[in-house]
Scaffold this motif. Structure first.
Motif, PDB file in Angstrom:
ATOM      1  N   GLY A  81      93.102  19.113 -19.505  1.00  0.00           N
ATOM      2  CA  GLY A  81      94.455  18.689 -19.885  1.00  0.00           C
ATOM      3  C   GLY A  81      95.523  19.666 -19.447  1.00  0.00           C
ATOM      4  N   GLY A  82      95.503  20.863 -20.059  1.00  0.00           N
ATOM      5  CA  GLY A  82      96.517  21.860 -19.714  1.00  0.00           C
ATOM      6  C   GLY A  82      97.908  21.411 -20.113  1.00  0.00           C
ATOM      7  N   THR A  83      97.993  20.712 -21.239  1.00  0.00           N
ATOM      8  CA  THR A  83      99.267  20.164 -21.709  1.00  0.00           C
ATOM      9  C   THR A  83      99.205  20.097 -23.225  1.00  0.00           C
ATOM     10  OG1 THR A  83     100.757  18.277 -21.393  1.00  0.00           O
ATOM     11  CG2 THR A  83      98.423  17.765 -21.538  1.00  0.00           C
ATOM     12  N   LEU A  84     100.344  20.011 -23.892  1.00  0.00           N
ATOM     13  CA  LEU A  84     100.301  20.014 -25.360  1.00  0.00           C
ATOM     14  C   LEU A  84      99.761  18.690 -25.893  1.00  0.00           C
ATOM     15  CD1 LEU A  84     103.637  21.869 -26.236  1.00  0.00           C
ATOM     16  CD2 LEU A  84     101.312  22.786 -26.101  1.00  0.00           C
ATOM     17  N   ASP A  85      98.944  18.808 -26.924  1.00  0.00           N
ATOM     18  CA  ASP A  85      98.357  17.626 -27.566  1.00  0.00           C
ATOM     19  C   ASP A  85      99.369  17.020 -28.533  1.00  0.00           C
ATOM     20  OD1 ASP A  85      96.578  15.709 -28.433  1.00  0.00           O
ATOM     21  OD2 ASP A  85      95.273  17.096 -29.524  1.00  0.00           O
ATOM     22  N   ILE A 111      95.683  20.081 -25.015  1.00  0.00           N
ATOM     23  CA  ILE A 111      94.570  19.227 -24.591  1.00  0.00           C
ATOM     24  C   ILE A 111      93.723  20.054 -23.641  1.00  0.00           C
ATOM     25  CG2 ILE A 111      93.885  17.078 -23.490  1.00  0.00           C
ATOM     26  CD1 ILE A 111      96.483  15.833 -24.369  1.00  0.00           C
ATOM     27  N   ASP A 112      92.459  20.206 -24.003  1.00  0.00           N
ATOM     28  CA  ASP A 112      91.568  21.107 -23.265  1.00  0.00           C
ATOM     29  C   ASP A 112      90.763  20.292 -22.240  1.00  0.00           C
ATOM     30  OD1 ASP A 112      89.817  23.050 -22.440  1.00  0.00           O
ATOM     31  OD2 ASP A 112      89.360  23.809 -24.420  1.00  0.00           O
ATOM     32  N   SER A 113      89.559  19.879 -22.569  1.00  0.00           N
ATOM     33  CA  SER A 113      88.709  19.216 -21.574  1.00  0.00           C
ATOM     34  C   SER A 113      88.114  17.928 -22.112  1.00  0.00           C
ATOM     35  CB  SER A 113      87.589  20.164 -21.139  1.00  0.00           C
ATOM     36  OG  SER A 113      88.147  21.375 -20.700  1.00  0.00           O
TER      37      SER A 113
END
Ligand code: FRU
Length: 530
Positions: A501-505, A475-477
């Motif tokens: 995000g900085g986390t897996l989608d 997850i980007d922005s």
């Protein structure tokens, strides 16, 4: 095509000095032969004509659903809808599983009798401003026994001590495990060892990170990884491809660790002929020589590496060739500005210089010695960054996937309305040869139009069901909605943290049939097993 040599001394100098080399020599055209063996010289093109078949209006076939329960994802506590950070305390983005050399996700049996999957992530601590993460990225790992409940690796999850790896930061790559359990991690070494993000500039770096970004536009130096944000003083931007190997995985005290000492080696550098060097990147805003993805060819059983690069030669002297654009009728119908040559992305191929043995010292020699060959695919006058290229092998066909950003499409006609932050793909009948863009234009997955920058950096993973593939991403922005990504850096820091995000989608399920694909549902966040 004629290939004129560039005087090597000129290659070493910045553009301001090029004049003193005498009149610049024309740069070599991309290799344009007919030899379609993997080590041959045939290079296919993603033509403008093909890319223009990406539809302006995206359909459910390629669009991911909008993440609507977004705003709390960045909060440490789990929210009511179950969203949680994959690795609390860290931003993670580009992520890849340890695979077998055949391309599948490796199920790794360890000494506690359990089977593990292991992920490697680009990462920084969560308090780093999202836009600065590329400048200090380090590799961390996590592991799970169910393919989705990822636990941070031992210590603070670092794969190896920062000072041991090449580069001042490490960017994307791939990892494979040999039959004897030895792990090989291929990564991008960006900048130079010892450079420090916060350090005062050394005189040797004058002319690199100390120039204001305004002077770099149209100048010599590329911006950082994603192309977003200013160049960071104190660090340099050259990219090299490196490998780390040695340890085997083991469970100690209930934790999965890499047991043994890592060895590191730089294995590939841009050569200036097939692949553009940083010095040759004299116009446009960036260059790439990164993102190695290693595999064993199911047909000839030899070891190869895909990577992201740009067409070799001084960029300002490159020209859009007719074959970059399309057939004669199409060429007659379009106006392509000369500046379109600033977009010259390439998917590179390297061949192992060893005997490609299955295990032991010969395998180690094969995975640590490589030779560049001409690009497999170029996108000159179409797209600048063909990131994290990788294959899926299906029905004796080679499905080549790559991620790209909307702003990395050339400013030609309405191409930027067609291109999207997303996953692109091509199908061919061998490693090197004619590729057909999937779904006509090449688009396989795009973010929802309400959140153009929702997710990024995709990897397509096989499952035991040959009609279903899994697409992972981070997850980007999403928090910036449909605003321009360029606005991100001007937001107050707390808004930047909330937007990122900085986390897996969630994992997306992909069906592939011939040269067509279709998204068909989602699995859990970060789930890599069906
Ligand atoms: C894609 C990417 C990769 C690179 C990394 C740097 O997300 O640009 O090509 O290795 O990010 O952070």
């Amino acid at each position: 095509m004629t290939h004129s040599p560039i005087r090597p001394v000129c290659l070493l100098l910045v553009s301001a000095l090029l004049a003193s080399c005498g009149s610049p020599q024309p740069s070599p055209a991309p290799p344009g032969g007919t030899d379609t063996r993997p080590e041959g010289n045939y290079t296919d093109r993603w033509t403008l004509q093909e890319a223009m078949q990406i539809p302006v209006q995206k359909s459910a076939q390629t669009s991911t659903p909008a993440i609507t329960d977004w705003p709390t994802v960045n909060f440490p506590q789990p929210n009511p809808r179950g969203l949680k950070k994959t690795l609390p305390g860290y931003h993670i983005w580009d992520t890849w599983p340890i695979r077998t050399l055949g391309g599948g996700v490796a199920d790794i049996q360890l000494n506690d009798g359990k089977s593990y999957n292991v992920l490697i992530h680009l990462s920084v601590k969560e308090d780093v401003l999202p836009g600065k993460r590329h400048d200090i990225a380090a590799l961390r790992y996590s592991y799970a026994t169910d393919g989705k409940s990822w636990k941070l690796g031992a210590g603070d999850g670092l794969l190896f001590p920062k000072q041991d790896s090449f580069g001042s930061r490490n960017w994307a790559g791939s990892a494979v495990i040999a039959d004897d359990g030895q792990v090989f991690v291929f990564y991008t070494a960006t900048g130079e060892k010892g450079e420090n993000f916060d350090a005062p500039l050394l005189p040797s770096r004058a002319g690199r990170g100390d120039i204001p970004s305004s002077a770099l536009r149209g100048g010599l130096l590329p911006l950082s990884g994603s192309g977003a944000g200013d160049i960071q003083p104190g660090i340099s931007y050259e990219q090299k491809i490196a490998v780390a190997w040695g340890p085997k995985l083991k469970v100690v005290g209930g934790q999965v660790i890499f047991d043994g000492a890592w060895r590191h080696k730089v294995i590939l550098r841009a050569d200036g002929t097939y692949y553009q060097t940083i010095q040759q990147s004299d116009v446009g805003d960036l260059y790439a020589f990164r993102d190695p993805w290693v595999f064993r060819d199911p047909a000839d059983q030899k070891l190869y590496m895909l990577f992201e690069g740009n067409v070799g030669g001084i960029k300002s002297q490159q020209r859009c060739a007719p074959e970059d654009i399309g057939d004669a009728a199409y060429r007659a119908s379009v106006q392509v500005p000369e500046t379109a040559r600033n977009w010259n992305g390439a998917i590179g191929l390297a061949v192992s210089a060893g005997n490609s043995a299955a295990t032991g010292a010969d395998l180690t020699a094969s995975l640590t010695n490589w030779k560049l060959t001409p690009p497999l695919l170029t996108a000159r006058c179409v797209n600048q960054e063909l990131e994290r290229p990788h294959f899926v092998f299906k029905d004796s066909k080679y499905y080549l996937f790559t991620s790209s950003h909307v702003k990395k499409f050339a400013e030609v006609g309405d191409l930027r309305e067609r291109g999207a932050e997303g996953l692109y793909g091509f199908v061919g009948s061998g490693i090197r040869g004619n590729y057909t863009p999937l779904n006509a234009g090449g688009l396989v997955l795009n973010n929802p139009s309400t959140q153009d920058y929702q997710a990024y950096s995709y990897e397509v993973l096989p499952t035991p069901d040959p009609s279903r593939y899994l697409i992972t991403s981070f997850i980007d922005s999403p928090g910036i909605g449909d605003r321009d990504i360029g606005e991100f850096a001007s937001l107050p820091p707390e808004q930047q943290f909330r937007a990122f995000g900085g986390t897996l989608d969630k994992t997306h399920v992909l069906e592939i049939t011939g040269s067509g694909t279709r998204l068909n549902g989602q699995l859990d966040y970060g789930q890599i097993k069906p």
